[in-house]
Design a protein around this motif. Sequence first.
Motif, PDB file in Angstrom:
ATOM      1  N   TYR A 550       0.800  -1.229   0.000  1.00  0.00           N
ATOM      2  CA  TYR A 550       0.000   0.000   0.000  1.00  0.00           C
ATOM      3  C   TYR A 550       0.830   1.275   0.000  1.00  0.00           C
ATOM      4  O   TYR A 550       0.310   2.347  -0.337  1.00  0.00           O
ATOM      5  N   TYR A 553       0.432   2.798  -3.289  1.00  0.00           N
ATOM      6  CA  TYR A 553      -0.881   3.123  -3.841  1.00  0.00           C
ATOM      7  C   TYR A 553      -1.119   4.640  -3.852  1.00  0.00           C
ATOM      8  O   TYR A 553      -1.925   5.187  -3.076  1.00  0.00           O
ATOM      9  N   GLN A 610      -4.312  -4.769  -5.859  1.00  0.00           N
ATOM     10  CA  GLN A 610      -3.628  -3.552  -5.434  1.00  0.00           C
ATOM     11  C   GLN A 610      -2.212  -3.451  -5.987  1.00  0.00           C
ATOM     12  O   GLN A 610      -1.627  -2.360  -6.044  1.00  0.00           O
TER      13      GLN A 610
END
Length: 751
Positions: A550, A553, A610
């Motif tokens: 993440y 991201y 993701q």
Amino acid sequence: MIKSIFRINLVLLLFFSVSFSQNIFDKFVTSEKPSTPVDYVDPYIGGISHTLQPTRPTVHLPLSMVRLLPNFSSQIPDIYLASRIESFSINIPSHREPYVSSIMALTGDSKVNEYTGSKFDHDFEKVTPYLYSVLLEDENIIAEYTPAHKAQMFRFQALDDQPVSVLLTFKTNAQIKILDDKTLTGYESFKDMKQYFYMQFDQPMDLQFSNAQAKDDQYAGDEIQIQCVFKNPKSNTVLVRTGISYIDDDQAKENLVKEINHWDFDRLVSDAKAEWNKTLGKISITGGTEDQKVVFYTSLYRCMERMVNINEYGRYYSGFDDKVHKDDRAFYVDDWVWDTYRSLHPLRLLIMPDVEQDMVQSYVTMYEQSGWVPSFPKVYGDYGAMIGHHQAALITDTYFKGFRNFDVKTAYEGLKKNAMEGTMIPWREGPATVLDDHYRSHGYFPAVGSDEEETIPEVHSFERRQAVAVTLEHAHDDWCLSNLAKELNKDDDYKMFQKRGQNYRNLFNPEIGFMAPKDINGNWIQPFDPKMSGGIGGRLFYAEMNSYTYTWYVPQDIEGLTELLGGKDAFVNKLDAMFEEGFGRIKWRHFAQFPDATGMVGQFSMGNEQSFHIPYLYSAQGVAWKSQKRIRQLMDQWFRNDLMGVSGDEDGGGLSSFYVFSALGFYPVCAGNPVYYIGTPLFKTATLDMGNGKKLELVANNVSDQNKYIQSMKLNGKTWNKAWFRQKDIQDGGKIVFEMGPRPNKNWGTN
């Protein structure tokens, strides 16, 4: 003389019986070399999962309402490993959900009340997108089915003299009406709606009902079973055709009459195969290995399961207001936008732009009907799952790529309502809570530590807050909305959403170099480990993954993330380290905590959405050759022509669309930004039919396993040294020519 005639007749009977059986079994022999796109499709790729959901051998037409599947009688999650088939679905209304109504063929010796299905053998099974055939071993019957868009046909052929009967099962709140000795109609209820059917047999029959209450000429109840016994015991073949509707049984009849007005099973198979070839032929390829072609076209087939068009010839039932509507425009449902906005919708926008715009308008219509823009729109209504309001990314991406055949003003109205009034809590839809108010006033979603009690009742007991992931993903959505607001001359909205698009900065911890959680008072949660913190699936802080995923991201602001990480060199070094960082513990402990994090290369997970953009980030930093090496590695290692050849949950095209794009040689890193980053082409040529006579041709000269590195490139005849191009560069079609070589050209793609 009589004995001689008897012997001759017996020999002839045995000869023709063997010939008949051999001809039947020939359909299970696949020795012919594939010659059309659909011949390369193997629906069983990924049929054994790595940790979670396997693929399913679904038979359907592209984006069609009717989907068919064997109902495997097994407690084993990987259905390929099942040993029995219990029945066959009449239809599967929603991806990866249970069937509604079923059919099965039996012989005269089978006892209906004790029936648990038949054994089968994959060596006597044929699975294609347009036809399923299997030998039911206990019954000695060949069972087959083939689809239309809102109807289907079954064929059951006995291999011996036993009479065939058909067993129908209707599970929940069903009502059946007998029209004549060949025809049934009625419905079965599911998810507070009804699936209607109009079913015809090709020969007269007697019916035996179980678990049904009779009233006049109708039968009602739960778990209704109907054994259909045919009046001609010498017939060894039975055909059944069924129309499906979500409106009423009259519409089910109309759907059947319009789509299957004959009893020629093989003709229907041929029609279905032709439609698949037309759709898969939207991308034609040359070069590559046979296995690579199988993986490519199987992936493209997976991209065509959903959304599904449920408009039934000018009318449709909507689960978003429980009404029947008149409309000639297609109405699409069954989407998991968290999984599909990244690359599945952008892929279809390239090759099926008219269809994709109908899908976007369907989202707008669902907002008008329900008051919210749904995130997981199923046939029966919205299903609150995952995180983000990625409808904003989907709609903005479509708009800024120049496809605008939808009501953008109403779309924006609904998207803004979601962003301003809707909750951001994972796996929940509806009005905002105090957590959402905190995000909107402080710029981040607050977390609780692993040793703290949850105080907000709306938070899911298993999915938790996923606070960092929620902040990062909504920052992307808000950035998309800011651009749409600017386009619509809503300056105040533009400024507000542009600021919210920068909220990712609030959770970057410079001391550790990762995106990390903060509590409601703005303090960093301690202790914190970017690999392992967050509990099962990291769900206290992340969505199924950890901070190694993440932290990357921020697709909407790669330059801003580069700044936070300390510049381009630091950015690239951190990418390198992610692909090389080990588990730091025994492997099984990793998968026990992160079962969604599959297809692992270091801390990178190929098996979850993701991660898709991450290997392309090298190209964004001027080291495109590193993207080329990693992407080819990931395609070769984690997308294979075998039963475990899908690296994670396929999610109805989510994972497969990454492979299709990457095999072509480019990928949409940021939905909402009409830019594609260049990876490395897999095939010698690929031609995309973009509709309206437009074609995009991709040529990779000298491409091979070793020649994975781009030496130079031309776009529409011009020398191209950028590792990206825009939608406008290919909006009218065009030609991209790659010159490939065995060693990196580190000077290419640096602009």
